[in-house]
Design an enzyme around this catalytic site. Structure first.
Site, PDB file in Angstrom:
ATOM      1  N   SER A 177       0.834  -1.209   0.000  1.00 26.56           N
ATOM      2  CA  SER A 177       0.000   0.000   0.000  1.00 26.56           C
ATOM      3  C   SER A 177       0.869   1.259   0.000  1.00 26.56           C
ATOM      4  CB  SER A 177      -0.956  -0.024   1.176  1.00 26.56           C
ATOM      5  OG  SER A 177      -1.972  -0.972   0.934  1.00 26.56           O
ATOM      6  N   MET A 179       0.178   4.046  -1.276  1.00 24.60           N
ATOM      7  CA  MET A 179      -0.587   5.242  -0.935  1.00 24.60           C
ATOM      8  C   MET A 179      -1.003   5.293   0.539  1.00 24.60           C
ATOM      9  SD  MET A 179      -0.282   7.374  -3.178  1.00 24.60           S
ATOM     10  CE  MET A 179      -1.194   8.595  -2.241  1.00 24.60           C
ATOM     11  N   ASP A 180      -0.784   4.215   1.270  1.00 24.43           N
ATOM     12  CA  ASP A 180      -0.927   4.335   2.724  1.00 24.43           C
ATOM     13  C   ASP A 180       0.306   5.028   3.289  1.00 24.43           C
ATOM     14  OD1 ASP A 180      -3.422   3.264   2.783  1.00 24.43           O
ATOM     15  OD2 ASP A 180      -2.845   1.340   3.640  1.00 24.43           O
ATOM     16  N   HIS A 181       1.477   4.594   2.831  1.00 28.21           N
ATOM     17  CA  HIS A 181       2.686   5.327   3.243  1.00 28.21           C
ATOM     18  C   HIS A 181       2.578   6.788   2.820  1.00 28.21           C
ATOM     19  CE1 HIS A 181       5.297   2.092   4.644  1.00 28.21           C
ATOM     20  NE2 HIS A 181       5.125   1.397   3.530  1.00 28.21           N
ATOM     21  N   GLN A 211      -6.866  10.390  -0.240  1.00 26.84           N
ATOM     22  CA  GLN A 211      -5.760   9.508  -0.605  1.00 26.84           C
ATOM     23  C   GLN A 211      -5.652   9.385  -2.134  1.00 26.84           C
ATOM     24  OE1 GLN A 211      -6.327   5.583   0.983  1.00 26.84           O
ATOM     25  NE2 GLN A 211      -4.151   5.268   1.366  1.00 26.84           N
TER      26      GLN A 211
END
Lengths: 416, 436
Positions: A177, A179-181, A211
């Site tokens: 992920s 786009m979580d970072h 996000q």
């Protein structure tokens, strides 16, 4: 907020208190960096609603909420407070905490805090200087604000998944992920900009992060190429795999190495580096062929060029290629495995990249350190990821003026 | 040839970083830091060598016409900056950098370690007389250590940082790990460099002192691989790459599903919620494609939620259910499945090409996330649509202007900021220090 001081500060964000309702990866990534910079991050959970990364691959298969490796790296330098916001007394206590805090972070779906009666308008009434950072998939406005995203969703919608792969094949996408970072990074960046703005103006604000939008911002030239040249990124020769058509340079690719599924990368960016490369691989006769005589001709003939280079790399390990070429002044690298990064990489060792600190259940918490050195406010691993509720008593009694008697009641009634 | 217009950058007020002056000596590794600061109101002075930064040679170009002022790569990463075109190899150029940093707040640089000190522009040199200066050096491997002098590119950074190890295919025999395109190694590192810089700015408000930040792309990438390191550090196992989905130590079901119109969707978390599951099966039944999925055992799986799924050791039923759902998806258009599934609270996403978001009204209309940025050098009243803000601030809005032409502000900066006279400028031009 702290008064100006001349003493050495413990961290760059010392004096900033963050109420952290966030969970999974994106929000905790954001608050982890705030904590790494010295902010007092108070992570709010309760037994019924805990961050469910706590249950991710617990070490030893235990059911303990304190043994997840990923949780451990994402939540170091934070304190844990168990509090049930659904209980009226819990809500009172949260409101008191908002008075005493600078930042609120959450990454729920877009209407959750409003449903709690804790939307930004309400927060502002309690503390006009509060900075509220909401990190949702699609943002807090617009027709699709209720859409649900996880990292892979945001990557798919924004275009990042499509941009990773070999031409003519399915998308390779991101293997985690991203786009979580990175959604987390944008939260941290926005919060610090808002803190700087507040130092100057005294004003708080709502930071409405999406996000997917942060992901679209990372798609390089794709949007401009479309709006200026009417050229879609979705076309036959794209995505470019590991090649670099935008720079028109070659070799620029992955090459197979000795060993099972082992790979190196080579990126020759100039004529000088090409000369160095030719020498380093032992001046094979093909390098003098006309089709490889200039950057342009090498780029045009890169299919054959890559095959010839692969005949050399296949006899070496990735790290041999890396060392031979780097020592000759050619940008090259090994596709490093987690084992190599954790145990072998001498640069990461030299920079103390993996940091350790005692942890009550894991023995030792091992985490990735923050990737920078700051001369005045150096990073410290002050505390490991908190056990669930580890800091409840100290926060209730010291910060929220809860009496020891009431504290007992809070625990009994499931408020704490 | 584009005519030089020597514009003053547009007046902007109210940005979060208004009042902060940044001197940027960056190429592809670090130029995103300056852009993100400039777009939020900082004044960013980009120092470029004579002829302009190397990134101005990177495609695509406007109308495919290679020209330093037409690189869309340069435009995308250098909005909201002024350009000072000057030779910093010469003492007169170094003098200019010193004069600018004497009053600046931040210096961003991404040269090889040791280069700036070798021309008298170390942090010690530059902060002498301006102890409030924050200097952020973003290098490939850091200012010290055995790899310090090694060369890197975005590809090398993503390989050494472990990111490529996690990206690629498990069902294409012999295929290599894949570098996601878009300069993400540089971007991850720039995000970290920027975070350090902002933290230092906040800190300075209280301490009165700036500081030096040594940031490394290698470490930045290595700390941005989610499960990979924690899994190795605690379980001693390497994750491996799987097509279009998360790395793992064990094979997982494929999440890329093809739709009737030849597009793809990321499909996962089938059994995360009973209501969603029942609605999905209902939808499939209407289309006559539910097969056996209305049976109780599937409801039980959905009742167990994600925890129930994890506990299950026999995945035959879930694999079968996924295959039936996959057949249903293959019969529908990507748009119908994406929107229909989202309404049922499934976090499924369309695999879009970036430009397709220009036509999604949520982003384009409701959220106004694409920005029309004026380009007067192309023609009066001409604007070009860019990706806009990556975040929405209610009090201190994002506001960008186009990337500078090569040396567009050389004269205005040297005259207005340093106080050089016309004569001084002519002398610099004659000696080949500046070009105008």
């Amino acid at each position: 907020m702290p008064e100006p001081q001349t003493l050495l500060r413990k961290g760059a964000l010392e004096g900033v208190r963050v109420i952290d309702f966030s969970w999974i990866v994106a929000g905790p990534q954001c608050t982890r960096i705030l904590g790494d910079f010295g902010a007092d991050v108070i992570k709010i959970e309760n037994d019924a609603n805990m961050d469910y990364i706590r249950a991710s691959r617990p070490v030893g298969g235990s059911r303990s909420p304190n043994r997840s490796p990923l949780f451990t790296t994402l939540n170091r330098n934070k304190r844990s407070l168990t509090l049930n916001v659904m209980h009226p007394r819990g809500m009172e206590l949260i409101k008191d905490l908002i008075k005493k805090s600078d930042v609120i972070v959450e990454n729920f779906s877009s209407r959750v805090l409003e449903k709690w009666g804790l939307g930004y308008e309400e927060q502002k009434k309690i503390n006009p200087k509060i900075i509220y950072c909401s990190m949702s998939g699609f943002g807090h406005s617009g027709r699709d604000r209720d859409f649900v995203t996880w990292g892979p969703t945001a990557q798919a919608i924004s275009g990042l998944t499509y941009m990773s792969g070999l031409p003519g094949e399915e998308s390779a996408g991101w293997g985690f992920s991203y786009m979580d970072h990175t959604g987390g990074f944008y939260g941290t960046i926005a919060i610090m900009m808002a803190l700087i703005h507040r130092n100057k103006t005294g004003k708080g604000q709502h930071l409405d992060l999406s996000q997917v939008e942060s992901g679209i911002g990372l798609t390089g030239t794709a949007i401009l190429d479309y709006t200026v040249n009417n050229r879609p990124f979705r076309r036959d020769e794209m995505p470019p795999g590991n090649r670099a058509p935008e720079r028109g340079i070659a070799p620029h690719n992955t090459y197979p190495c000795k060993g099972e599924d082992r790979w190196c990368v080579i990126a020759v960016t100039s004529e000088d580096e090409w000369g160095n490369f030719v020498k380093a691989v032992g001046n094979p006769s093909w390098t003098t062929e006309e089709r490889f005589e200039s950057m342009r001709s090498r780029f045009e003939n890169q299919d054959s060029l890559d095959e010839l280079i692969a005949q050399w790399t296949i006899n070496h390990t990735p790290h041999e290629v890396f060392e031979i070429l780097q020592d000759a002044g050619v940008p090259a690298g090994a596709v490093q495995t987690p084992m190599e990064r954790a145990e072998k990489d001498p640069q990461l060792k030299h920079r103390n990249f993996i940091a350790e600190i005692p942890h009550e259940e894991l023995g030792k918490a091992k985490v990735e350190s923050i990737p920078m050195r700051m001369s005045e406010t150096p990073w410290k691993l002050e505390r490991p990821s908190p056990l669930l509720g580890e800091h409840s008593a100290e926060i209730y009694t010291e910060l929220l003026d809860v009496s020891p008697e009431e504290l007992g009641t809070l625990y009994e009634e499931g408020i704490a | 040839m584009i005519e030089q217009t020597f514009q003053t950058p547009p007046e902007r007020t109210g940005g979060a970083l208004e009042g902060i002056t940044v001197i940027e000596l960056c190429g592809a590794r670090g130029h995103f830091m300056g852009k993100l600061m400039g777009d939020m109101g900082a004044r960013v002075i980009k120092i470029e060598p004579l002829g302009g930064a190397m990134e101005r040679q990177i495609a695509p170009f406007m109308h495919d016409d290679p020209h330093p002022d037409r690189s869309l790569f340069f435009w995308a990463h250098n909005t909201s900056k002024e350009s000072l075109e000057i030779n910093i190899e010469a003492p007169e150029g170094q003098e200019v950098i010193k004069k600018l940093t004497a009053t600046a707040d931040v210096l961003l640089e991404d040269f090889e370690p040791g280069y700036l000190p070798s021309i008298g522009l170390s942090y010690e040199d530059l902060s002498y007389g301006n102890e409030r200066l924050i200097m952020t050096s973003l290098t490939a491997f850091g200012q010290d250590g055995p790899y310090r002098d090694y060369k890197s590119t975005d590809l090398v950074a993503l390989a050494m940082g472990g990111i490529m190890h996690s990206c690629g295919y498990d069902d294409l025999p012999g295929s290599p790990p894949i570098r996601p395109s878009g300069d993400h190694g540089n971007k991850i590192a720039s995000h970290y460099g920027l975070m350090g810089t902002l933290a230092a700015l906040f800190n300075r408000h209280f301490s009165g002192k700036g500081q030096y930040i040594d940031a490394s792309v290698h470490e930045a990438c290595n700390s941005t691989t989610e499960h990979a390191l924690p899994t190795y550090l605690y379980e001693g196992e390497n994750v491996f790459r799987q097509t279009g989905r998360h790395h793992s130590t064990t094979p997982t079901p494929k999440t890329l599903c093809k739709t009737a119109d030849g597009r793809y969707l990321i499909v996962f978390q089938l059994f995360n919620n009973l209501n969603s599951w029942l609605s999905l099966v209902g939808w499939m039944a209407e289309a006559g494609m539910a097969e056996d999925l209305q049976e109780e055992k599937y409801k039980d799986m959905a009742r167990g939620g994600s925890r129930g799924m994890r506990a299950a050791t026999d995945t035959t039923d879930s694999d079968h259910a996924f295959e039936v759902v996959r057949r249903f998806i293959a019969s529908q258009t990507s748009e119908d499945i994406y929107r229909g599934a989202q309404r049922l609270k499934f976090p499924w996403g369309q695999v879009r090409s970036p430009e397709e978001n220009l036509f999604d009204p949520h982003f384009a209309e409701d959220r106004q996330m694409f920005a029309d940025i004026p380009h007067p050098e192309i023609g009066e009243g001409v604007s070009i649509k860019y990706v806009g803000r990556p975040y929405r601030f209610t009090e201190s809005p994002w506001d960008a202007f186009r990337a500078p032409l090569v040396g567009e502000h050389t004269k205005s900066i040297l005259s207005n900021d340093i106080g050089y006279t016309e004569e001084d400028l002519n002398a610099l031009a004659t000696n080949g220090i500046i070009s105008y």
